[in-house]
Motif scaffolding. Structure first.
Motif, PDB file in Angstrom:
ATOM      1  N   ASP A   1       8.025 -12.384  -2.769  1.00  0.00           N
ATOM      2  CA  ASP A   1       8.604 -11.458  -1.998  1.00  0.00           C
ATOM      3  C   ASP A   1       7.999 -11.812  -0.370  1.00  0.00           C
ATOM      4  OD1 ASP A   1      10.269  -9.541  -0.978  1.00  0.00           O
ATOM      5  OD2 ASP A   1       9.150  -7.913  -1.866  1.00  0.00           O
ATOM      6  N   ILE A   2       8.977 -11.206   0.384  1.00  0.00           N
ATOM      7  CA  ILE A   2       8.565 -11.411   1.822  1.00  0.00           C
ATOM      8  C   ILE A   2       8.830 -10.196   2.790  1.00  0.00           C
ATOM      9  CG2 ILE A   2      10.901 -12.152   2.494  1.00  0.00           C
ATOM     10  CD1 ILE A   2       9.502 -14.222   4.565  1.00  0.00           C
ATOM     11  N   ALA A   3       8.021  -9.922   3.753  1.00  0.00           N
ATOM     12  CA  ALA A   3       8.292  -8.702   4.360  1.00  0.00           C
ATOM     13  C   ALA A   3       8.007  -9.026   5.923  1.00  0.00           C
ATOM     14  CB  ALA A   3       7.126  -7.707   4.117  1.00  0.00           C
TER      15      ALA A   3
ATOM     16  N   ALA B   1       6.585  -3.982   4.069  1.00  0.00           N
ATOM     17  CA  ALA B   1       5.847  -3.521   5.613  1.00  0.00           C
ATOM     18  C   ALA B   1       6.388  -2.404   5.738  1.00  0.00           C
ATOM     19  CB  ALA B   1       5.971  -4.821   6.297  1.00  0.00           C
ATOM     20  N   ARG B   2       5.665  -1.214   6.256  1.00  0.00           N
ATOM     21  CA  ARG B   2       6.204   0.073   6.392  1.00  0.00           C
ATOM     22  C   ARG B   2       5.568   0.530   7.892  1.00  0.00           C
ATOM     23  NH1 ARG B   2       4.374   5.203   2.997  1.00  0.00           N
ATOM     24  NH2 ARG B   2       2.692   5.236   4.298  1.00  0.00           N
TER      25      ARG B   2
ATOM     26  N   SER C   1       2.148  -1.142   8.200  1.00  0.00           N
ATOM     27  CA  SER C   1       1.409  -1.151   7.054  1.00  0.00           C
ATOM     28  C   SER C   1       1.777  -1.973   5.998  1.00  0.00           C
ATOM     29  CB  SER C   1       0.865   0.081   6.641  1.00  0.00           C
ATOM     30  OG  SER C   1       0.212   1.136   7.354  1.00  0.00           O
ATOM     31  N   LEU C   2       0.965  -2.832   5.161  1.00  0.00           N
ATOM     32  CA  LEU C   2       1.358  -3.853   4.191  1.00  0.00           C
ATOM     33  C   LEU C   2       1.211  -3.255   2.962  1.00  0.00           C
ATOM     34  CD1 LEU C   2       2.856  -6.216   4.676  1.00  0.00           C
ATOM     35  CD2 LEU C   2       0.647  -7.477   4.562  1.00  0.00           C
TER      36      LEU C   2
ATOM     37  N   LEU D   1      11.153  -0.077   0.120  1.00  0.00           N
ATOM     38  CA  LEU D   1      10.988   1.104   1.038  1.00  0.00           C
ATOM     39  C   LEU D   1      12.043   1.859   1.186  1.00  0.00           C
ATOM     40  CD1 LEU D   1       8.849   2.391   2.901  1.00  0.00           C
ATOM     41  CD2 LEU D   1      10.030   0.880   4.838  1.00  0.00           C
ATOM     42  N   GLY D   2      11.762   3.369   1.041  1.00  0.00           N
ATOM     43  CA  GLY D   2      12.943   4.375   1.335  1.00  0.00           C
ATOM     44  C   GLY D   2      12.898   4.947   2.610  1.00  0.00           C
ATOM     45  N   PRO D   3      14.014   5.458   2.936  1.00  0.00           N
ATOM     46  CA  PRO D   3      14.360   6.069   4.316  1.00  0.00           C
ATOM     47  C   PRO D   3      13.118   6.871   5.067  1.00  0.00           C
ATOM     48  CG  PRO D   3      16.417   6.258   3.153  1.00  0.00           C
ATOM     49  CD  PRO D   3      15.227   5.972   2.120  1.00  0.00           C
ATOM     50  N   ASP D   4      12.651   7.634   4.035  1.00  0.00           N
ATOM     51  CA  ASP D   4      11.367   8.751   4.357  1.00  0.00           C
ATOM     52  C   ASP D   4       9.949   8.082   4.282  1.00  0.00           C
ATOM     53  OD1 ASP D   4      11.474   8.277   1.620  1.00  0.00           O
ATOM     54  OD2 ASP D   4      11.343  10.640   1.286  1.00  0.00           O
ATOM     55  N   GLY D   5       9.864   6.831   3.927  1.00  0.00           N
ATOM     56  CA  GLY D   5       8.532   6.158   3.879  1.00  0.00           C
ATOM     57  C   GLY D   5       8.103   5.989   2.431  1.00  0.00           C
ATOM     58  N   SER D   6       8.934   6.776   1.515  1.00  0.00           N
ATOM     59  CA  SER D   6       8.513   6.454   0.020  1.00  0.00           C
ATOM     60  C   SER D   6       8.606   5.319  -0.311  1.00  0.00           C
ATOM     61  CB  SER D   6       9.422   7.458  -0.747  1.00  0.00           C
ATOM     62  OG  SER D   6      10.682   7.236  -0.508  1.00  0.00           O
TER      63      SER D   6
END
Length: 888
Positions: free
Chosen positions: A334-336, A383-384, A392-393, A438-443
């Motif tokens: 995977d890649i971010a 990556a968030r 954050s990774l 990653l979800g829209p709310d950071g979940s």
């Protein structure tokens, strides 16, 4: 005040890593010495120069007097130096085992998926929990399945966690009021941080050398605590101190063999030191250093840009640094992307994270640097962006979701923070940490493998939503076999593919929501009835077209022409990308898929849009069956705006036929000829058999060939309506077309869809004007392909036979017998009878593989798909002809 019980009096404690700061140059102990199947040289899987790696550890069969339940689904193995190893149980906060390795051997048996396939990508694991990694060498300390730390004064040698469906399954997830917080690489060594009932505990484990003797020392700093605590170090299994006297013998007879200490309530930090002597030092290899940087080198590669000037979408192939100072294999999972400047992080199946820069422009200066290692078969990285603006990774592996941090600015992670391991993880070899998005709310959404060969776990085969703070989770879908997901970071829509198998008749593409059940049953599940109503997929994909689905990618904020903001489905086995086209006209969610022709040289597992150029980047690695030849790769799917796309962008199953919208105008003469279209339909059946035959709507096996009555081109030339008499709802339809664009370019392609509903055609609204659709049935001329060896060889690749059957006699990593020498051989069946593999036997094995099961493959969880109604008699004959050429 602390009560201490020490088998060895310790004047001081050393950290896990020895004081020596130079990394060991010795070879990792005991890897498989066979030649690598790779085209480049790789060192051993276990790197002695890094302080830890992660694994399942099976200590259930160590011999008389050892705990019989000592199995660690989530284990971190620390290299103490001197060929001494300690496995820390992430869930139960216990040292599961400390052992002394054997010279020239790996510390564990290399039977798990990542190490087993590290030098030979064709190697696979057995399903279940009967063949798991075991410690190799002399075991010095063990613990049973109970917490290493307990609240109160009473010692309980039981598992307090809520059991799953199988009561004897030990993979139950983290403790309710305790958990690992971080693994830190400090200047002094490796530091474990965990919390028990609100009390922070910091621990180091070390091999201490004194006067030629080596001992194991555990030093624990216990923060002020409001609760009394019990620390169970474990049972010493070797030497004169095999059964030491317990410091608190009044707790019961079983504890008489344990090394235990009690921590009393205190408003001050307390120190616990415990240890035992191993004996005269045998191996002088010191523990690996934790500082300074392990991998200071930065490696450079570049891409081979596509020279295809005639396609709208082309592939740029970025070289991997497979030649590197550590001879480390690189199997990207995977890649971010970290920013809009071409910087990214990638994770490998073998537990490494690489930082990549230069993913922009002509990709002439792509730089790679190792960032961290030690993860357990991770397959996803996210990556968030945080409130500070910095990313954050997060890495998802079998141990849980990790947050990896470089606090020292060295370019390498020194903190591995456990973000969430509340959900369960069994030791089942097929419970892969398939994907994380990653979800829209950071979940964070994760999907977990559902195949279970031995026991039933709590969270197998589920899609879970992890709260943004990592402190809770909930189930959003269950009953999946091997789900790989996609999440729209704008809308929150979750999608998932699944793998054909038992109770999964073909490859589905789902919308995931509302904690719905998706139809998979494991071998251990009662078969009388399904546990809940089964959610229908958006669409089925035929198994020969997409034998193994991977993740989905939303092209938000992309610069990919008509694909922008759309959904792509990645196909692993045949290394494809499918455009997913939602049909908004229907009252029920349904979609169609169409292949985007690209020469992908590796099987893709994940993809992301690069904010720096708006293009799609793909990564993937080879382990399971695939037509791709490359072990791994990184590629950019680049949009060429100068060339018009020939793809469809919309498809609707309607009451009078099939409507297709294209990106480019069609040649009206060709597009209005109904002979240029082929239409098929069929149904599937969910059964315990592996996959499903194809069934006509009357229930007989086969596919119904439908003949188009007419074809109409819209007034703008961008749409075609193919009129098809007798349109009906069914599980699967296929529309193929062989037409050209208005500019004379080839537009040949195929679409696959599931018409759950049939919308009414409004020709005026769809841009055709006031037409009268011809529904007069026509008779089509079906061309019969003459059986041939060449066709059989093509089908061997096309329908996925190569995934389970070799043609060179090899069986390693294959789930079925080699075709070389198979025809004409004698086969022993499950009922102990024998049969010759002649034409009749081969034909029956293709059409109904469960009819006669070979004894050697009886216990495999993965079966052979049913090809009844899928392959024609001519195609089966071609396969037999090809097999005959391999008979000698």
């Amino acid at each position: 005040m602390i009560r201490r019980f020490c088998l060895l009096a310790l004047v001081f404690a050393l950290p896990l890593s020895a004081a020596d700061k130079k990394p060991s140059k010795s070879k990792a102990k005991g890897e498989d010495k066979k030649a690598s199947a790779l085209s480049y040289e790789v060192a051993d899987f276990v790197e002695n120069d890094f302080p830890f790696f992660s694994t399942v550890l099976d200590c259930r069969d160590l011999g008389e007097g050892f705990p019989k339940d000592n199995l660690t689904p989530r284990g971190i193995v620390f290299n103490l130096g001197h060929n001494l190893w300690a496995c820390f149980d992430v869930d139960l906060l216990r040292i599961a085992c400390i052992w002394q390795g054997e010279e020239g051997k790996a510390p564990i048996s290399l039977v798990a998926l990542a190490p087993r396939s590290y030098k030979d990508p064709g190697q696979k694991t057995k399903d279940g929990q009967d063949d798991l990694p075991k410690p190799i060498g002399k075991v010095w300390l063990v613990n049973g399945i109970y917490p290493g730390w307990q609240v109160g004064t009473e010692i309980k040698l039981t598992d307090p966690r809520e059991p799953g469906p199988s009561k004897d399954e030990v993979g139950r997830g983290a403790l309710k009021d305790a958990g690992l917080r971080a693994v830190r690489l400090t200047d002094g060594g490796v530091l474990l941080e965990y919390e028990v009932s609100g009390t922070l505990i910091k621990e180091t484990v070390a091999a201490v050398v004194d006067a030629g003797h080596v001992s194991i020392a555990r030093t624990l700093k216990v923060a002020p605590t409001k609760n009394p605590l019990v620390f169970i170090a474990g049972e010493i299994t070797q030497g004169e101190r095999k059964r030491p006297k317990l410091a608190v013998p009044e707790q019961g007879s079983d504890e008489g063999r344990l090394n235990v200490s009690k921590v009393e309530v205190s408003n001050k930090e307390q120190i616990v030191k415990m240890g035992f002597e191993i004996g005269v030092i045998q191996d002088k290899t010191k523990a690996p250093a934790t500082a300074p940087a392990h991998w200071p080198q930065v490696l450079a590669t570049k891409a081979a840009l596509s020279t295809d000037a005639g396609s709208a979408y082309v592939l740029d192939d970025v070289a991997l640094p497979t030649t590197n100072p550590w001879k480390r294999n690189i199997r990207l999972a995977d890649i971010a992307f970290l920013d809009d400047k071409g910087n990214a992080a990638a994770v490998t199946m073998d537990g490494d994270v690489w930082m990549i820069s230069g993913l922009i422009g002509n990709l002439e200066n792509v730089h790679w640097k190792r960032f961290t290692s030690g993860f357990h078969e991770p397959m996803s990285i996210v990556a968030r962006k945080e409130s500070s603006g910095a990313p954050s990774l997060f890495v998802n592996d079998r141990n849980g979701i990790w947050k990896v941090i470089d606090t020292k600015g060295t370019g390498e992670a020194d903190v591995h923070e456990m973000f969430c391991n509340l959900f369960s993880q069994t030791s089942e070899t097929r419970e892969f940490p398939n994907s994380m998005k990653l979800g829209p709310d950071g979940s964070l959404y994760i999907s977990k493998g559902g195949q279970q060969g031995t026991t039933l776990g709590k969270d197998n085969g589920k899609v879970l939503r992890i709260a943004p703070d990592g402190k809770s989770y909930k189930t959003v879908a269950w009953g999946l076999r091997q789900p790989f997901i996609g999440v729209n970071e704008k809308t929150g829509m979750v999608t998932a593919s699944d793998q054909q198998g038992n109770y999964v008749p073909s490859t589905p593409l789902h919308i995931i929501r509302d904690n719905q059940y998706y139809g998979f049953l494991t071998e251990q599940t009662p078969k009388e009835k399904y546990p809940a109503p089964i959610a229908d997929p958006l669409t089925w994909l035929p198994h020969p077209v997409n034998p193994s689905g991977a993740t989905q990618v939303w092209l938000n904020n992309a610069k990919m022409g008509s694909l922008n903001d759309g959904l792509l489905h990645l196909a692993y086995s045949r290394a494809d990308i499918f455009r997913v086209m939602f049909d908004a006209r229907q009252t029920k969610d349904q979609a169609s898929v169409c292949n985007i022709p690209l020469p992908i040289p590796f099987p893709p597992t994940n993809g992301k849009v690069n904010p720096a150029d708006g293009q799609l980047y793909l990564v993937g690695f080879q382990i399971w069956g695939t037509t791709a030849q490359r072990v791994s790769g990184l590629a950019r799917v680049r949009y060429n705006p100068v060339v018009k796309s020939m793809l469809p962008n919309d498809l609707a199953a309607m009451d009078k036929g099939i409507l297709v919208h294209f990106d480019s105008p069609v040649d009206k003469t060709q597009a209005s000829n109904p002979d240029n279209y082929s239409v098929e339909r069929w149904n599937y059946k969910r059964t315990f058999d592996y996959g499903s035959a194809h069934y006509k709507l009357d229930g007989t096996t086969g596919q119904e060939m439908l003949t188009a009555s007419a074809a109409y081109v819209s007034q703008d030339g961008l749409s075609v309506f193919v009129s098809v008499p007798d349109m009906k709802k069914c599980d699967q339809m296929h529309l193929g077309w062989n037409i050209k664009s208005a500019e004379g370019k080839d537009m040949q392609n195929n679409a696959y869809f599931t018409p759950w509903n049939l919308a009414a055609l409004d020709p005026v609204k769809e841009g055709f004007g006031n037409i009268n659709v011809n529904m007069t049935p026509r008779i089509a001329i079906v061309k019969v392909v003459k059986p041939s060896v060449e066709e059989g060889q093509r089908l061997y690749q096309f329908i996925g036979c190569m995934g389970c059957h070799s043609v060179d006699g090899s069986v390693a990593g294959r789930l079925g017998p080699s075709w070389k020498g198979l025809f004409g051989s004698t086969r022993e069946l499950s009922d102990n009878t024998k049969i010759v593999a002649d034409e009749a036997y081969i034909r029956e094995s293709i059409i109904d593989p469960s009819k006669k099961k070979a004894k050697a493959y009886l216990k495999l969880e993965t079966g052979m798909p049913i090809y009844a109604g899928i392959l024609s008699d001519s195609q089966i004959e071609s396969i037999i002809l090809y097999m005959k050429t391999l008979a000698k």
